[in-house]
Design a protein around this motif. Sequence first.
Motif, PDB file in Angstrom:
ATOM      1  N   GLY A  29      11.631  -9.851 -43.461  1.00  0.00           N
ATOM      2  CA  GLY A  29      11.675 -11.327 -42.999  1.00  0.00           C
ATOM      3  C   GLY A  29      10.961 -11.374 -41.208  1.00  0.00           C
ATOM      4  N   ILE A  33       7.684 -12.286 -39.098  1.00  0.00           N
ATOM      5  CA  ILE A  33       7.509 -13.304 -38.509  1.00  0.00           C
ATOM      6  C   ILE A  33       7.011 -12.865 -37.209  1.00  0.00           C
ATOM      7  CG2 ILE A  33       8.788 -14.943 -36.938  1.00  0.00           C
ATOM      8  CD1 ILE A  33      10.307 -14.957 -39.638  1.00  0.00           C
ATOM      9  N   THR A  39       6.099 -17.613 -41.825  1.00  0.00           N
ATOM     10  CA  THR A  39       6.289 -18.622 -40.762  1.00  0.00           C
ATOM     11  C   THR A  39       7.694 -18.930 -40.845  1.00  0.00           C
ATOM     12  OG1 THR A  39       6.405 -20.459 -42.549  1.00  0.00           O
ATOM     13  CG2 THR A  39       3.840 -19.958 -41.154  1.00  0.00           C
ATOM     14  N   ALA A  40       8.786 -19.272 -40.021  1.00  0.00           N
ATOM     15  CA  ALA A  40       9.805 -19.379 -39.782  1.00  0.00           C
ATOM     16  C   ALA A  40      10.670 -20.041 -41.012  1.00  0.00           C
ATOM     17  CB  ALA A  40      10.042 -20.194 -38.523  1.00  0.00           C
ATOM     18  N   ASP A  42       8.790 -20.209 -44.208  1.00  0.00           N
ATOM     19  CA  ASP A  42       8.697 -19.209 -44.839  1.00  0.00           C
ATOM     20  C   ASP A  42      10.125 -18.683 -44.975  1.00  0.00           C
ATOM     21  OD1 ASP A  42       6.351 -20.443 -45.996  1.00  0.00           O
ATOM     22  OD2 ASP A  42       5.193 -18.778 -44.937  1.00  0.00           O
ATOM     23  N   TYR A  43      10.567 -18.273 -44.329  1.00  0.00           N
ATOM     24  CA  TYR A  43      11.709 -16.962 -43.552  1.00  0.00           C
ATOM     25  C   TYR A  43      13.436 -17.766 -44.171  1.00  0.00           C
ATOM     26  CZ  TYR A  43      14.546 -13.910 -41.550  1.00  0.00           C
ATOM     27  OH  TYR A  43      15.871 -12.230 -40.801  1.00  0.00           O
TER      28      TYR A  43
END
Length: 338
Positions: A29, A33, A39-40, A42-43
Amino acid sequence: RRKYRYMAGYNTTTRSFDGIMYIVVVIVGALFIIDGKITAADYMAYLLYISTLLTSIRRVVDYAEQFQRGMTGIERFCEIMDADVDIFDDENAKPLENVQGRITFEHVSFEYPDDHNKVLHDLSLDVRPGEKLALVGPSGGGKTTLCNLIPRFYDALSGEVLVGGRNVKDYSLYELRESVSMVLQKNMLFSGTIRDNLRWGNKDATDEQIEHACRLACAHDFVMSFPDGYDTDLGQGGVNVSGGQKQRLCIARALLKNPKILILDDSTSAVDSRTDESIRAAFRESLPGTTKLIIAQRIASIMYSDRIIVMDKGRISDVGTHDELMQRSEIYREVYLS
């Protein structure tokens, strides 16, 4: 050992995969990024997904272990319920009436069916009604086995066990065991209140009778120290009370039953000497007509008995009072000095 080894390997493997999955998601992940592929937010969502997934997997793993234990428990339960019963009521079993507590062993021999080693050898003994009889001797001498023949937990291999002048096999098991109370070293208490546990001895006992029995057994004071008193929930096996308190509650339960025959198998081993003396005095006062058989390694518990039986290797080695046995019985002196 094999069971715990398998459990350790099983749990280690599942926890290792948990950790590997977290590491992979965190590293991959982070790289995504950096590359701008996620995106953060999503992470963080992926990390929450992994946490939810692993929690569900752990539940399935725990369920699998519980299922295996449950299956094992069911198998054992079925084995016990399907086991053959060796002791039955005789077809002509008669009611037990006006039994005064006389117990007679006539040339009794006994061996346990699993090892075929004789525990009792041609033993004869007559216990008078209302007598306080003590049994002492080295471990494995047959003291507990002898007492277990009275309520027919086992049947003698040869000879006869008589209660009230009749063979115990002539009585119904229910009535025979209703006339006998046993207090053991390892006592059994059940889930429920103290009051409920005591009423196992006498289901019709009043609150006043319960309190009186507990006072005689030196149990009333510690019972009342609980916030709910006699309505205190003991938990399965009596987890809320100590070993000595368990013994005193079981003694109170035996007193409530007011039996014709009382068997005390090292029943005060977990209480102090002063409490032991108070309990012995209570038995003398409250059950004067009850025949008492006492097994004990603490000489103070038995030295004032009417007779003391010294047993060794399934035979009666000597019979007498405390003073007589101290003079002539080496086995008794060893028990006294130990």
